[in-house]
Motif scaffolding. Structure first.
Motif, PDB file in Angstrom:
ATOM      1  N   ARG A   1       0.829  -1.209   0.000  1.00 55.96           N
ATOM      2  CA  ARG A   1       0.000   0.000   0.000  1.00 55.96           C
ATOM      3  C   ARG A   1       0.859   1.253   0.000  1.00 55.96           C
ATOM      4  N   ILE A   2       1.860   1.294   0.910  1.00 48.74           N
ATOM      5  CA  ILE A   2       2.658   2.533   0.921  1.00 48.74           C
ATOM      6  C   ILE A   2       3.534   2.607  -0.321  1.00 48.74           C
ATOM      7  N   GLY A   3       3.944   1.439  -0.841  1.00 53.84           N
ATOM      8  CA  GLY A   3       4.744   1.449  -2.062  1.00 53.84           C
ATOM      9  C   GLY A   3       3.978   2.111  -3.199  1.00 53.84           C
ATOM     10  N   ARG A   4       2.705   1.715  -3.353  1.00 56.57           N
ATOM     11  CA  ARG A   4       1.909   2.275  -4.439  1.00 56.57           C
ATOM     12  C   ARG A   4       1.709   3.781  -4.233  1.00 56.57           C
ATOM     13  N   ARG A   5       1.416   4.124  -2.976  1.00 55.19           N
ATOM     14  CA  ARG A   5       1.159   5.537  -2.698  1.00 55.19           C
ATOM     15  C   ARG A   5       2.427   6.379  -2.934  1.00 55.19           C
ATOM     16  N   LEU A   6       3.591   5.864  -2.448  1.00 52.21           N
ATOM     17  CA  LEU A   6       4.823   6.660  -2.553  1.00 52.21           C
ATOM     18  C   LEU A   6       5.331   6.722  -3.990  1.00 52.21           C
ATOM     19  N   ASN A   7       4.963   5.725  -4.791  1.00 52.68           N
ATOM     20  CA  ASN A   7       5.341   5.780  -6.206  1.00 52.68           C
ATOM     21  C   ASN A   7       4.733   6.975  -6.926  1.00 52.68           C
TER      22      ASN A   7
ATOM     23  N   THR B   1      17.516  14.867   1.235  1.00 55.16           N
ATOM     24  CA  THR B   1      16.295  15.408   1.876  1.00 55.16           C
ATOM     25  C   THR B   1      15.073  15.166   0.997  1.00 55.16           C
ATOM     26  N   ASP B   2      15.256  15.156  -0.357  1.00 53.94           N
ATOM     27  CA  ASP B   2      14.110  14.965  -1.253  1.00 53.94           C
ATOM     28  C   ASP B   2      13.364  13.665  -0.957  1.00 53.94           C
ATOM     29  N   THR B   3      14.126  12.605  -0.661  1.00 51.16           N
ATOM     30  CA  THR B   3      13.491  11.336  -0.342  1.00 51.16           C
ATOM     31  C   THR B   3      12.569  11.508   0.865  1.00 51.16           C
ATOM     32  N   TRP B   4      13.090  12.161   1.868  1.00 56.76           N
ATOM     33  CA  TRP B   4      12.295  12.350   3.089  1.00 56.76           C
ATOM     34  C   TRP B   4      11.150  13.331   2.870  1.00 56.76           C
ATOM     35  N   LEU B   5      11.406  14.311   1.982  1.00 55.33           N
ATOM     36  CA  LEU B   5      10.316  15.251   1.682  1.00 55.33           C
ATOM     37  C   LEU B   5       9.135  14.532   1.014  1.00 55.33           C
ATOM     38  N   ALA B   6       9.476  13.599   0.125  1.00 51.51           N
ATOM     39  CA  ALA B   6       8.413  12.821  -0.533  1.00 51.51           C
ATOM     40  C   ALA B   6       7.612  12.051   0.504  1.00 51.51           C
ATOM     41  N   LEU B   7       8.341  11.465   1.447  1.00 55.38           N
ATOM     42  CA  LEU B   7       7.679  10.716   2.514  1.00 55.38           C
ATOM     43  C   LEU B   7       6.804  11.649   3.353  1.00 55.38           C
TER      44      LEU B   7
ATOM     45  N   SER C   1       7.634  22.683  -5.545  1.00 53.71           N
ATOM     46  CA  SER C   1       8.498  22.352  -4.406  1.00 53.71           C
ATOM     47  C   SER C   1       8.275  23.313  -3.254  1.00 53.71           C
ATOM     48  N   ASP C   2       7.838  24.541  -3.542  1.00 48.20           N
ATOM     49  CA  ASP C   2       7.567  25.483  -2.447  1.00 48.20           C
ATOM     50  C   ASP C   2       6.134  25.393  -1.948  1.00 48.20           C
ATOM     51  N   GLY C   3       5.386  24.421  -2.442  1.00 52.91           N
ATOM     52  CA  GLY C   3       4.031  24.199  -1.917  1.00 52.91           C
ATOM     53  C   GLY C   3       2.955  24.986  -2.637  1.00 52.91           C
ATOM     54  N   SER C   4       3.340  25.846  -3.610  1.00 55.67           N
ATOM     55  CA  SER C   4       2.311  26.606  -4.320  1.00 55.67           C
ATOM     56  C   SER C   4       1.754  25.765  -5.478  1.00 55.67           C
ATOM     57  N   ILE C   5       0.530  26.115  -5.909  1.00 52.62           N
ATOM     58  CA  ILE C   5      -0.121  25.354  -6.980  1.00 52.62           C
ATOM     59  C   ILE C   5       0.378  25.851  -8.320  1.00 52.62           C
ATOM     60  N   GLU C   6       0.764  24.896  -9.191  1.00 52.35           N
ATOM     61  CA  GLU C   6       1.229  25.290 -10.523  1.00 52.35           C
ATOM     62  C   GLU C   6       0.721  24.282 -11.535  1.00 52.35           C
ATOM     63  N   ARG C   7       0.746  24.673 -12.828  1.00 52.56           N
ATOM     64  CA  ARG C   7       0.303  23.758 -13.880  1.00 52.56           C
ATOM     65  C   ARG C   7       1.426  22.766 -14.162  1.00 52.56           C
ATOM     66  N   ILE C   8       1.048  21.555 -14.541  1.00 48.87           N
ATOM     67  CA  ILE C   8       2.073  20.565 -14.833  1.00 48.87           C
ATOM     68  C   ILE C   8       2.630  20.828 -16.231  1.00 48.87           C
ATOM     69  N   ASP C   9       3.664  20.078 -16.566  1.00 50.51           N
ATOM     70  CA  ASP C   9       4.312  20.255 -17.867  1.00 50.51           C
ATOM     71  C   ASP C   9       3.299  20.180 -18.998  1.00 50.51           C
ATOM     72  N   GLU C  10       3.521  21.002 -19.988  1.00 46.85           N
ATOM     73  CA  GLU C  10       2.559  21.103 -21.090  1.00 46.85           C
ATOM     74  C   GLU C  10       2.281  19.758 -21.739  1.00 46.85           C
ATOM     75  N   ASN C  11       3.358  18.982 -21.943  1.00 47.30           N
ATOM     76  CA  ASN C  11       3.160  17.722 -22.663  1.00 47.30           C
ATOM     77  C   ASN C  11       2.555  16.614 -21.795  1.00 47.30           C
ATOM     78  N   GLN C  12       2.327  16.922 -20.516  1.00 43.82           N
ATOM     79  CA  GLN C  12       1.678  15.922 -19.667  1.00 43.82           C
ATOM     80  C   GLN C  12       0.223  16.256 -19.388  1.00 43.82           C
ATOM     81  N   ARG C  13      -0.210  17.437 -19.843  1.00 38.02           N
ATOM     82  CA  ARG C  13      -1.589  17.838 -19.535  1.00 38.02           C
ATOM     83  C   ARG C  13      -2.577  17.006 -20.348  1.00 38.02           C
ATOM     84  N   VAL C  14      -3.566  16.442 -19.696  1.00 37.82           N
ATOM     85  CA  VAL C  14      -4.620  15.698 -20.392  1.00 37.82           C
ATOM     86  C   VAL C  14      -6.011  16.088 -19.919  1.00 37.82           C
ATOM     87  N   TYR C  15      -6.184  16.189 -18.609  1.00 37.81           N
ATOM     88  CA  TYR C  15      -7.546  16.165 -18.065  1.00 37.81           C
ATOM     89  C   TYR C  15      -8.358  17.410 -18.365  1.00 37.81           C
TER      90      TYR C  15
END
Ligand code: ATP
Ligand code: MG
Lengths: 366, 418
Positions: free
Chosen positions: B109-115, B154-160, B182-196
Motif C-alpha cells: 500500500r505505501i509502495g503504491r502511494r509513494l510511487n 532530503t528529497d526522499t524524506w520530503l516525498a515521505l 516544491s515550495d508548496g504553491s499550486i502550478e500547472r504541470i508540464d505542457e506535454n503531460q496535460r490531459v484532463y
C-alpha cells in the motif's frame, strides 16, 4: 331591439353546409344574418352543430359549401388570425405561463400597438372588470369567475368587430353564472358589442339575447326574440326545448285561417292556433304551457274545458306544480301560484282544467 | 358579486378546546404511515447512493496509507522542518515500521502511494528492506544511509513527508492538470503531460452536443406523438421505445457494423455514386454522436411527450383568434408551456451523456474518450482510487453546477414573468 331589414348585416351565413366525415351534414343549409350591435344566441341540444357554426365563423373550420361574410368581406379563405374576431373559449384558454396583464397585452402585441397605448387599454379594461390588483397574478391563481372575466376582457381589449362566446359560463356554479350573465349583458350594452353566444342552457339564452337561434340537427328551427320564441314557438321542437310544455297528440278535424279544431284523447276536442303547413286530417301535437292552463275554470268562461284527475302536488316555493291525468296523458302539468290553490284539494280528486284558444297551439307531429 | 360571495363564506366557528391536539394526533398517524411507505426506498438510497458517493468523495482526498502503515514516522515527519536530514528518532522509527510493514500488505500500500510521489520509491523500499538488519550498533541514520545513498537526500524524506498527512489535494489537483510545486504553491504541470483539462472540455462538448441534437430531433417527434390520433401515436411510440428492447452493447455494435468503411451506409452511398471512397463514420467523433444520440433520444422524447400531451390545443387556437400568426402562436404560446419538459429532457440526457463510457470506448477514437473512460482506467487498470475518485468528483461537481445554473435560469424566467 327592433331591426330594420335594409341595414347591411355584420355577419351573413349564406347557404352554409358543413360535414366532417363526408357522410353526415353537421350543419345543413344555414342562413343567418346578424346585425351590428346585436346579441344573438345559438341554442340547441348537444351535438346540434352550434360550436361548428361558431368555429366556421372564427376560422377554425371551413364550410363545406356556402359563404360567410363579415361586413363586405367573404371570410371563407381568410385565416383566423386576420379576422379580427374576439373569442371566449369554454375553458377560458388563458395562457398559463403569462400573467393576467400579459394575457391581456397579447392581442395588442400581435397588432403591433405601441406599448404605452396597449398598457393604457389594458389598465382601462382591468378596472372595468375590477381585477386591477390581480394584474400580475397567473391565471391559475384566480377563481373561476375571475378567470372568466379575464377571458372576456382579453376577447374585448382589441376592440374586435365581433365577439364569439362558446358556452363561456358552462364551468361556473349557478349563482356565479347568473351574475356573469348580467355582467356580459351590461358590457354588451355599454360597449355596443356584436355578440354571438353559444349555450345549451335555454334560460341563459332567454335572459341575455336580442335574438335566439334554436338549433336542432344542424338546422335552425326558429330564430326570434326570446319573447316570440316562448310565446309563439314555430314547431314542436322549439315548444318543447324552450320552457315547460304539455304535449297532447291529436288530429286536425277542420281548419280555418289560423285556428283549427283538434280532436285528442278519447273524444276530446279543442280549438287551437294552427301551426304552419298543417291541414285538416293531419296528425298534430297540441302544445300548452303549464301556466296557461287554468284550474277549476268553470266560472272563467273559457272555450275549452275538460275533466281531469289530480295525481300529485309538487311544491316549488313560489308556485305549485300539479301533475294531472288528461285524455290518457298522466304527465300533464299545471302551474298554480301557491295562494290561488284551494286548500282542501287532494291527490285523486277530479278537477276541471281549461284554456283559451289563444294559448294552445297545434304544431307538427314529432 | 362581492356581497354575494361574502355571504356565502362560512362564519368562523368558535374555538374548540383540544382540537389542536386532536389534529396533531391525526396528523402524526398519517406522517408515520408516509414514513413507513418511503422507508424502504430511503434505506435503499442511503445504501446504494449516499454511501458510495460519499465514499468516492472521500477517496479523492484520502491519504491515509502512510499514516496507517507508519503512524509514528508520519507523526514525526509532520513536525520535521524539511531543511536538514530528519533526526535520528525519525530514522529509527522508520526502520522499525518499515520492517513491520512486511506483514499484512502494508508495504504494497505505501509502495503504491509513494510511487505517485516518485516512481522509484517502491524499489527503494524493497531494496532497503532486503538488507535492513534487525538491530544495529551504529545509529539508524548511518545504517539506512549506508544501505542506500538516497536516504541521505532530503528529497526522499520530503516525498515521505508529503505522503504523511491524512488528507491530500494531489489527486484533485492532478485531475485538473495541476500540482504542488516544491515550495508548496499550486502550478500547472508540464505542457506535454496535460490531459484532463482537455478531457473535461471534450466531455462537456460531447455531452452538450448530444443533448442539443437530441433536443432538436426529439422536440418535433414528441410534438408529433402528442398531436397524432392515438392509434398512430401508439405505433410511433413503439418505434421510439424499440431501442430499449435490445442491450446497449448490441446497439453500439450495430452502429459499428452500419457505419464502418465496408458497412451498409458507405456501400449504399457508394453504389448511389454519391461518394467516391468510404467516409470515416466510426471510430471518430461522428460515430460517437451517432451512437449516443440514438441511445439517449428516448430520454429526451419521453419527458417532452408527457408534458406536451397535457397542453390543450385550444391555447394555440386562442392565440390565433387574438391575431397571432400560427407560427407565432406556436412559438409564444406552445413552446413556453413545454419548457418544463425541455428542462427535464435536457438535464436527463446531459447527465447521462456526461457519464458515458462504453459507447465512446467502442465507437470513438482515442481523442473521443470522455472522463468516465479515465475513471474506468484508474479503477480497473492501475488501481489508483484517488485519481478515479478525483475525476468522478469533478464530474459530479460539473453536473451539480450546471444543474444549479439551469435551475436559476428557469426560476429567473418565472420570476420575471411573475
Ligand atoms: N372535429 C370533428 N370531427 C368530426 N366530427 C365532429 C368534429 N367536431 C364536431 N363533430 C361532430 O359534429 C356534430 C356537431 O358538433 P358541435 O360541436 O358543433 O355540437 P354542439 O352543438 O356544439 O354541441 P355541444 O352543445 O355538445 O357543444 C357532432 O355530432 C360532433 O360529433
Ligand atoms: Mg359545443
Amino acid at each position: 331591439m327592433q331591426l330594420t331589414t335594409e341595414m347591411e348585416p355584420l355577419v351573413r351565413f349564406s347557404g352554409v353546409q358543413k360535414t366532417y366525415d363526408g357522410e353526415h351534414l353537421v350543419v345543413k343549409d344555414l342562413n343567418l344574418n346578424i346585425q351590428k350591435g346585436e346579441f344573438v344566441t345559438l341554442l340547441g341540444p348537444s351535438g346540434s352543430g352550434k360550436t361548428t357554426c361558431l368555429m366556421m365563423l372564427a376560422g377554425f373550420e371551413t364550410p363545406t359549401s356556402g359563404d360567410i361574410f363579415l361586413g363586405q368581406e367573404r371570410l371563407n379563405t381568410l385565416p383566423p388570425h386576420k379576422r379580427n374576431i374576439g373569442m371566449v373559449f369554454q375553458n377560458y384558454a388563458l395562457f398559463p405561463h403569462m400573467s393576467v396583464e400579459e394575457n391581456l397585452l397579447y392581442p395588442l402585441k400581435t397588432r403591433k400597438i405601441s406599448k404605452a397605448i396597449a398598457k393604457e387599454k389594458v389598465d382601462k379594461i382591468l378596472s372595468k372588470i375590477k381585477l386591477k390588483e390581480f394584474a400580475h397574478r397567473r391565471p391559475s391563481q384566480l377563481s373561476g369567475g375571475q378567470q372568466q372575466r379575464v377571458a372576456l376582457a382579453r376577447a374585448l381589449v382589441f376592440e374586435p368587430q365581433l365577439v364569439l362566446m362558446d358556452e363561456p359560463l358552462g364551468a361556473l356554479d349557478k349563482q356565479l353564472r347568473e351574475h356573469m350573465q348580467l355582467e356580459i349583458k351590461h358590457l354588451h350594452e355599454q360597449l355596443g358589442l356584436t355578440v354571438v353566444f353559444v349555450t345549451h342552457d335555454q334560460s341563459e339564452a332567454l335572459t341575455m339575447s336580442d335574438r335566439v337561434a334554436v338549433f336542432n340537427d344542424g338546422v335552425i328551427q326558429q330564430i326570434d326574440t326570446p319573447h316570440n320564441l316562448y310565446e309563439y314557438p314555430a314547431n314542436s321542437f322549439v315548444a318543447q326545448f324552450i320552457g315547460e310544455n304539455n304535449t297532447l297528440p291529436g288530429k286536425i278535424q277542420s281548419k280555418e285561417q289560423n285556428t283549427c279544431q283538434v280532436s285528442f284523447g278519447d273524444g276530446f276536442t279543442t280549438r287551437a292556433l294552427a301551426g304552419k303547413n298543417l291541414n285538416s286530417g293531419d296528425k298534430t301535437q297540441l302544445s300548452i304551457r303549464p301556466e296557461r292552463v287554468r284550474l277549476n275554470s268553470g266560472h272563467l268562461n273559457l272555450e275549452n274545458q275538460f275533466n281531469a284527475t289530480l295525481h300529485e302536488f309538487i311544491y316549488l316555493g313560489d308556485h305549485l306544480r300539479l301533475r294531472c291525468e288528461l285524455a290518457g296523458n298522466d304527465q300533464f302539468y299545471v302551474k298554480v301560484p301557491v295562494n290561488e290553490l284551494c286548500p282542501n284539494l287532494k291527490a285523486g280528486d277530479r278537477i276541471q282544467l281549461g284554456w283559451s284558444d289563444q294559448d294552445v297551439r297545434a304544431l307538427d307531429y314529432l | 358579486m362581492t356581497s354575494a360571495l361574502a355571504m356565502s363564506q362560512p362564519a368562523i366557528s368558535e374555538k374548540v378546546p383540544g382540537l389542536k391536539a386532536q389534529l396533531r394526533r391525526a396528523e402524526r398517524l398519517r406522517k408515520l404511515k408516509a414514513i413507513a411507505l418511503v422507508a424502504p426506498l430511503a434505506i435503499f438510497l442511503v445504501i446504494a447512493f449516499v454511501i458510495p458517493i460519499s465514499n468516492m468523495l472521500w477517496r479523492s482526498v484520502d491519504n491515509s496509507e502512510v499514516m496507517q502503515v507508519m503512524p509514528e514516522t508520519a507523526r514525526l515527519l509532520t513536525e520535521w522542518d524539511g531543511k536538514d536530514l530528519p533526526s535520528e528518532a525519525v530514522f529509527s522509527v522508520f526502520a522499525q515500521e518499515l520492517r513491520d510493514s512486511r506483514t499484512g500488505g502494508g508495504l504494497g500500500r505505501i509502495g503504491r502511494r509513494l510511487n505517485y510521489e516518485d516512481p522509484t520509491f517502491r524499489t527503494l523500499l524493497t531494496q532497503t528492506l532486503r538488507t535492513l538488519p534487525a538491530t544495529t550498533e551504529k545509529t539508524w541514520s548511518e545504517t539506512l544511509q549506508s544501505i542506500h545513498p538516497r536516504w541521505s537526500e532530503t528529497d526522499t524524506w520530503l516525498a515521505l513527508q508529503r505522503a504523511a498527512p491524512a488528507t491530500t489535494d494531489r489527486y484533485l489537483l492532478a485531475a485538473l492538470d495541476l500540482q504542488r510545486g516544491s515550495d508548496g504553491s499550486i502550478e500547472r504541470i508540464d505542457e506535454n503531460q496535460r490531459v484532463y483539462q482537455q478531457v473535461f472540455v471534450r466531455t462537456l462538448v460531447i455531452a452538450g452536443g448530444v443533448t442539443l441534437i437530441c433536443l432538436l430531433m426529439g422536440f418535433p417527434l414528441a410534438y408529433l406523438l402528442a398531436t397524432l390520433p392515438t392509434s398512430q401515436s401508439n405505433l410511433l411510440m413503439i418505434f421510439v421505445l424499440l431501442p430499449f428492447w435490445t442491450s446497449l452493447l448490441v446497439r453500439t455494435a450495430a452502429w459499428i457494423v452500419l457505419l464502418q468503411s465496408g458497412g451498409l451506409v458507405n456501400t449504399t452511398l457508394m453504389t448511389l455514386g454519391l461518394i467516391e471512397s468510404p467516409l470515416q463514420l466510426v471510430f471518430n467523433r461522428i460515430g460517437v454522436f451517432f451512437a449516443m444520440v440514438h441511445i439517449l433520444l428516448p430520454f429526451m422524447i419521453l419527458p417532452l411527450y408527457s408534458v406536451m400531451k397535457g397542453i390543450s390545443p385550444v391555447y394555440q387556437r386562442a392565440a390565433t383568434s387574438l391575431g397571432a400568426h400560427p407560427f407565432a402562436a406556436f412559438w409564444q404560446i406552445y413552446v413556453p408551456q413545454t419548457l418544463s419538459g425541455v428542462a427535464a429532457g435536457t438535464i436527463l440526457v446531459f447527465i447521462m451523456a456526461i457519464g458515458y463510457y462504453i459507447t465512446p470506448a467502442l465507437v470513438g477514437g482515442p481523442s473521443d474518450q470522455m472522463v468516465s473512460y479515465f475513471v474506468a482506467y484508474y479503477t480497473n487498470t492501475t488501481n489508483n482510487w484517488g485519481m478515479a475518485a478525483a475525476l468522478g468528483t469533478f464530474l459530479l461537481i460539473a453536473t451539480l453546477l450546471l444543474y444549479l445554473v439551469y435551475h436559476k435560469l428557469v426560476n429567473q424566467k418565472q420570476l420575471i414573468r411573475n
